[in-house]
Design an enzyme around this catalytic site. Sequence first.
Site, PDB file in Angstrom:
ATOM      1  N   ARG A  46      84.019  36.857  31.146  1.00  0.00           N
ATOM      2  CA  ARG A  46      85.220  37.942  30.862  1.00  0.00           C
ATOM      3  C   ARG A  46      85.109  38.229  29.521  1.00  0.00           C
ATOM      4  O   ARG A  46      84.332  37.538  28.644  1.00  0.00           O
ATOM      5  CB  ARG A  46      86.482  37.440  31.194  1.00  0.00           C
ATOM      6  CG  ARG A  46      87.030  35.962  31.387  1.00  0.00           C
ATOM      7  CD  ARG A  46      86.873  35.511  30.267  1.00  0.00           C
ATOM      8  NE  ARG A  46      87.821  36.128  29.120  1.00  0.00           N
ATOM      9  CZ  ARG A  46      87.688  36.066  28.002  1.00  0.00           C
ATOM     10  NH1 ARG A  46      86.453  35.442  27.075  1.00  0.00           N
ATOM     11  NH2 ARG A  46      88.421  37.052  26.930  1.00  0.00           N
ATOM     12  N   GLY A  47      85.754  39.055  29.308  1.00  0.00           N
ATOM     13  CA  GLY A  47      85.675  40.009  27.803  1.00  0.00           C
ATOM     14  C   GLY A  47      84.647  41.267  27.991  1.00  0.00           C
ATOM     15  O   GLY A  47      83.676  40.857  28.547  1.00  0.00           O
ATOM     16  N   ALA A  48      85.321  42.423  27.706  1.00  0.00           N
ATOM     17  CA  ALA A  48      84.655  43.643  28.253  1.00  0.00           C
ATOM     18  C   ALA A  48      83.150  43.656  27.486  1.00  0.00           C
ATOM     19  O   ALA A  48      82.508  43.933  28.504  1.00  0.00           O
ATOM     20  CB  ALA A  48      85.602  44.838  27.310  1.00  0.00           C
ATOM     21  N   ARG A  80      84.906  44.855  38.480  1.00  0.00           N
ATOM     22  CA  ARG A  80      86.406  44.985  37.550  1.00  0.00           C
ATOM     23  C   ARG A  80      86.487  46.370  36.930  1.00  0.00           C
ATOM     24  O   ARG A  80      85.484  46.956  36.409  1.00  0.00           O
ATOM     25  CB  ARG A  80      86.188  43.908  36.520  1.00  0.00           C
ATOM     26  CG  ARG A  80      86.185  42.614  37.089  1.00  0.00           C
ATOM     27  CD  ARG A  80      86.605  41.578  36.030  1.00  0.00           C
ATOM     28  NE  ARG A  80      88.153  41.475  35.610  1.00  0.00           N
ATOM     29  CZ  ARG A  80      88.479  41.191  34.545  1.00  0.00           C
ATOM     30  NH1 ARG A  80      87.970  40.523  33.659  1.00  0.00           N
ATOM     31  NH2 ARG A  80      89.913  41.323  34.331  1.00  0.00           N
ATOM     32  N   GLN A 178      93.904  32.722  28.546  1.00  0.00           N
ATOM     33  CA  GLN A 178      92.748  32.772  27.880  1.00  0.00           C
ATOM     34  C   GLN A 178      92.834  32.367  26.354  1.00  0.00           C
ATOM     35  O   GLN A 178      92.131  32.100  25.770  1.00  0.00           O
ATOM     36  CB  GLN A 178      92.027  34.318  27.846  1.00  0.00           C
ATOM     37  CG  GLN A 178      91.516  34.632  29.225  1.00  0.00           C
ATOM     38  CD  GLN A 178      92.521  35.420  30.089  1.00  0.00           C
ATOM     39  OE1 GLN A 178      93.765  35.177  29.795  1.00  0.00           O
ATOM     40  NE2 GLN A 178      92.120  36.337  31.132  1.00  0.00           N
ATOM     41  N   ASP A 219      89.487  46.841  26.127  1.00  0.00           N
ATOM     42  CA  ASP A 219      88.903  47.027  27.581  1.00  0.00           C
ATOM     43  C   ASP A 219      88.281  48.435  27.692  1.00  0.00           C
ATOM     44  O   ASP A 219      87.287  48.798  28.095  1.00  0.00           O
ATOM     45  CB  ASP A 219      89.393  46.447  28.751  1.00  0.00           C
ATOM     46  CG  ASP A 219      89.345  45.018  28.683  1.00  0.00           C
ATOM     47  OD1 ASP A 219      90.109  44.392  27.997  1.00  0.00           O
ATOM     48  OD2 ASP A 219      88.632  44.271  29.529  1.00  0.00           O
ATOM     49  N   ASN A 229      93.950  47.093  27.184  1.00  0.00           N
ATOM     50  CA  ASN A 229      93.740  45.561  26.690  1.00  0.00           C
ATOM     51  C   ASN A 229      94.354  44.624  27.593  1.00  0.00           C
ATOM     52  O   ASN A 229      95.198  45.184  28.608  1.00  0.00           O
ATOM     53  CB  ASN A 229      93.821  45.516  25.411  1.00  0.00           C
ATOM     54  CG  ASN A 229      93.080  44.149  24.985  1.00  0.00           C
ATOM     55  OD1 ASN A 229      91.833  43.949  25.287  1.00  0.00           O
ATOM     56  ND2 ASN A 229      93.891  43.439  24.126  1.00  0.00           N
ATOM     57  N   LYS A 230      94.113  43.547  27.700  1.00  0.00           N
ATOM     58  CA  LYS A 230      94.765  42.351  28.361  1.00  0.00           C
ATOM     59  C   LYS A 230      96.394  42.632  28.326  1.00  0.00           C
ATOM     60  O   LYS A 230      97.030  43.126  27.414  1.00  0.00           O
ATOM     61  CB  LYS A 230      94.402  41.105  27.641  1.00  0.00           C
ATOM     62  CG  LYS A 230      95.241  39.804  28.122  1.00  0.00           C
ATOM     63  CD  LYS A 230      94.804  39.851  29.682  1.00  0.00           C
ATOM     64  CE  LYS A 230      93.466  39.775  30.107  1.00  0.00           C
ATOM     65  NZ  LYS A 230      93.062  40.020  31.473  1.00  0.00           N
TER      66      LYS A 230
END
Lengths: 307, 307
Positions: A46-48, A80, A178, A219, A229-230
């Site tokens: 994960r993580g763009a 995603r 996370q 993101d 973003n998150k």
Amino acid sequence: VTLRAFFLDDDGLHLLDQRALPQQERWLVLRTVEDVAQAIETLAVRGAPAIGGAAAYGMVIATRTGMPLEEADARLRRTRPTAKNLFFALDAIRDAGRDAPAVLAAAQKIVRDDEAACAAMGEHGAALFADGDVVITICHTGALATCGQGTALGVIKSARAQGKNISVVALETRPLLQGARLTAWECAKEGIPCTLITDGMSAFAMKKLGVTKAIVGADRIARDGSTANKIGTYALATVAKAHGVPFYVAAPQSTFDLEIASGADIPIEERAATEVSGFATRVWNPAFDVTPPELIAAFVTERGVVT
Amino acid sequence: VTLRAFFLDDDGLHLLDQRALPQQERWLVLRTVEDVAQAIETLAVRGAPAIGGAAAYGMVIATRTGMPLEEADARLRRTRPTAKNLFFALDAIRDAGRDAPAVLAAAQKIVRDDEAACAAMGEHGAALFADGDVVITICHTGALATCGQGTALGVIKSARAQGKNISVVALETRPLLQGARLTAWECAKEGIPCTLITDGMSAFAMKKLGVTKAIVGADRIARDGSTANKIGTYALATVAKAHGVPFYVAAPQSTFDLEIASGADIPIEERAATEVSGFATRVWNPAFDVTPPELIAAFVTERGVVT
């Protein structure tokens, strides 16, 4: 310390399973496009920017397994919806052509470019930070979220490499933690002082822990600067603004989506209710939120700091 | 539905173990002052007014077991530092005298008064809410947190009893998840529509779930209106203000501490790091924060709504 989220060799895509961290450092070997797609969907990676790199290597695996490239591309696009980097990477692969060497070269370039972008963001962004800064952040934006040293956490690393004593306050980042699992772990590995707090502690931490700056990843960033973003980022930005704490976003160009005018148009992934509650309860579980541009002091990109 | 946190009979203090909810409805029987003190410390009973009531009955148990009242009083005062209601209750018992019937009568009065205060807060506070309101709240402020129907959640119950269709957005309230475990559970028992979110979703929920009002309880309110309540309250109030959402505090008079001038003087309990993280990580874990008065639209007390 050189952490990496994944690497490709003749055997397949080797990927550090981020779902198992920090208890276990377990490496997966992915040999089909479906393996890669599921690793992205289930957040093994994960993580763009890391999602973009993993998807690019997924296309290389398609050339190896003989899966039609259109089919592989379609499958990986369905994983995603929010991270722009995924679509940026798949667009670049598509533009590179259909033969295996061209796909491999394009994928390697995506990964190399992101590594270089992380280094450049670090250089540009480090200038925003001063010795003694206490920096709050959300989710995980280090090496495992990218193909290099990280975005927001990478900037902190670069500033520390310049000799600035900077400490981190990490939001645990519910529902999937996370911050607690990955940021606290990567900070420990890198020797960065890090205090873990729950997401609701942000405002009180601004007052009591002497927070001076905030920096997060992204993101997808719309043309007007609205930043997906998150989930929790928008609340953090709101709280930062109320306390006069500058709020920075660190992201490579591959995160910017010039086709989207404003935040309302960014697709926001909604994930399973069970991530939030094991009980039979009505739950709302958006994985991302959108922070309006007026709350963002500057964007740190590989081309410089944009205000 | 009549939920209660505890009741006293000849056998002891019967207390619903809130640590086991919602999976189990387990009743404890507490027969010593030490039992009661530990139940308060470990959050088997929590919620400022409920803590006051349980401590009052703890003093009754002291008269039954022959424990010196000064010793019982000192032990119970050491359990949790922030909730004013604990000290309010123990002060009232001390003033009542030393013989067992006087202590019992004073304890019963504390419980009865809190039950009546909840009903009165409900009446006064219900007028602040309109049909269709979507009300965000934190922690748990229902029947199990008091000796009556609750403080903030009690106001919502009273407004619904007037026929207003009001739904709840509950912050899960990390680290101990009182929102997820207790508020969602009590709402389900009472037929109140409730959507559970993580604490970081508050700002995005204001925009996307149409939140119109916020109401919370309190553990201690200083003379200037600064309000200590569950950690995360201050962030919620900040986010509410930024979205033009009125933020109300519902609390009985026993929560107000006129001897304390401002929020900086309220003692804030810090709890174990292991509540936040099972990993070896530096953690900050204040159980409460302080919301400054300028973020509070009104206080709902049993005597009326104070702005």
